[in-house]
Design an enzyme around this catalytic site. Sequence first.
Site, short mmCIF file in Angstrom:
data_model
loop_
_atom_site.label_atom_id
_atom_site.label_comp_id
_atom_site.label_asym_id
_atom_site.label_seq_id
_atom_site.Cartn_x
_atom_site.Cartn_y
_atom_site.Cartn_z
N ARG A 168 0.91 -1.37 0.03
CA ARG A 168 0.06 0.08 -0.07
C ARG A 168 0.97 1.30 -0.13
NH1 ARG A 168 -5.48 -0.20 0.47
NH2 ARG A 168 -6.23 -2.29 0.79
N ASP A 175 -7.05 -1.98 -7.82
CA ASP A 175 -7.48 -2.49 -6.49
C ASP A 175 -7.80 -3.73 -6.82
OD1 ASP A 175 -8.59 -1.71 -3.77
OD2 ASP A 175 -10.13 -3.00 -4.38
N TYR A 225 -15.36 -10.84 -0.67
CA TYR A 225 -16.33 -9.51 -0.94
C TYR A 225 -17.40 -9.65 -1.83
CZ TYR A 225 -12.34 -6.91 1.13
OH TYR A 225 -11.57 -6.07 2.02
N ARG A 272 -2.37 6.67 -0.27
CA ARG A 272 -2.66 6.74 1.22
C ARG A 272 -1.74 7.79 1.95
NH1 ARG A 272 -3.42 0.69 4.12
NH2 ARG A 272 -5.77 0.74 3.88
N ARG A 313 -5.74 12.96 -6.06
CA ARG A 313 -7.09 12.54 -5.52
C ARG A 313 -8.15 13.44 -5.75
NH1 ARG A 313 -11.02 9.94 -3.90
NH2 ARG A 313 -11.14 8.23 -2.66
#
Length: 344
Positions: free
Chosen positions: A28, A78, A156, A32, A41
């Site tokens: 990651r 992702d 998921y 972030r 973003r």
Amino acid sequence: MKRAYKNDILLRLFEGDNIERPPVWLMRQAGRILPQYRAIRNNLSGFKELVETPELAAEVTVQPVDELGVDAAIIFSDILVIPEAMGLPYELIEKVGPRFPRTIQSAADIDALIEGEEAAHELQYVYNALDATKSLLDDRVPLIGFSGAPWTLFSYMLEGQGSKTFSKAKKFLYQEREASHRLLAKLTSTIIAYLNQKIEHGADVVQLFDSWAGVLNKPLYDEFCLPYLKQIIDGVQGAPLILFCRGAWFSLDDLAGLGSQALGIDWNMSIKPLREQVGSDIILQGNMDPCMLYAPTSEIGLEVDRICSAMGRNHIMNLGHGVYPDTPLAHVKFFVDQVKKYRY
Ligand code: 1CP
């Protein structure tokens, strides 16, 4: 054709060279933590626009290479793009996380999904992002491609979102055994086609994230995970594979024997008994507690040295899971620099 990189320490490790220190990157690392990521973003409609715009995805992929000096880039994307390509779209809700408006409820829902090459073909925007990243990287460091593992994606698709227990997904395994295998097989054929495409488009290494392995036990993992992981390891050609099955300490022997070049290790696993169990030939990746990066830098330094020397050679330094969003950037840089100073 093999490419020459200015910094090829990660690939040299996979080739069996006697390198002077462990290579280092962070799960990651793209997004972030970097203010440069937030700046890009904040100008967009959301996460999906970033993932689906190759030039922007490439830019945030390269940011941690520039800013942190890591030894590899990991493509910004992702794991949930695969369920979407198969026919189950996801949304990313600001400050909440991913959600599936529709979930898998029955065997009929599974039959309606596309799979394999056909599904992987839907992910052209990811391959375009790899192409754009390769030209932006300009051969500085290798590029890591990734996918969720079948069980983590399955969970998921059944739950519709993250969960503490994943009890809906596990209930389906117990109650709908055959349908569960059908979905896991469809995911597997898609993951193989997808990762092979990523390698075609320049991924030098690939990582499989089985982030929710730890909610299963050995019998469930044996039946619903290991055979599919094996198919993926055998079916993905042309790049080394890192298998990261978080919390799957109950299946370590089996995981070490599946044929992947490396195993990712979470921070709950102790290095010494683990090394004894899996032997010194397989590469281990990890396993610093991401929370440790909040500690004073003097303690981070000691922990880096402790892990590097306990792991010995055949080690990629990384955290035991993804870096937390509010980790002080200076501490992340310190972590990377400390590994780069380490010598065997
Ligand atoms: O920008 C934002 O606000 C969205 C947050 C975000 C980011 C930055 C999400 C939503 N995904 C990502 C990128 C991402 N996801 C990468 C980028 C490359 C990198 O730097 O590593 C990768 C590898 C992933 C993989 C991923 N997504 C995993 C496996 C790794 C892990 O952490 O275990 C999982 C489980 C996901 C699902 C997901 N996507 C996003 C979130 C917040 C989550 C977790 C949801 C949950 O279950 O709570």
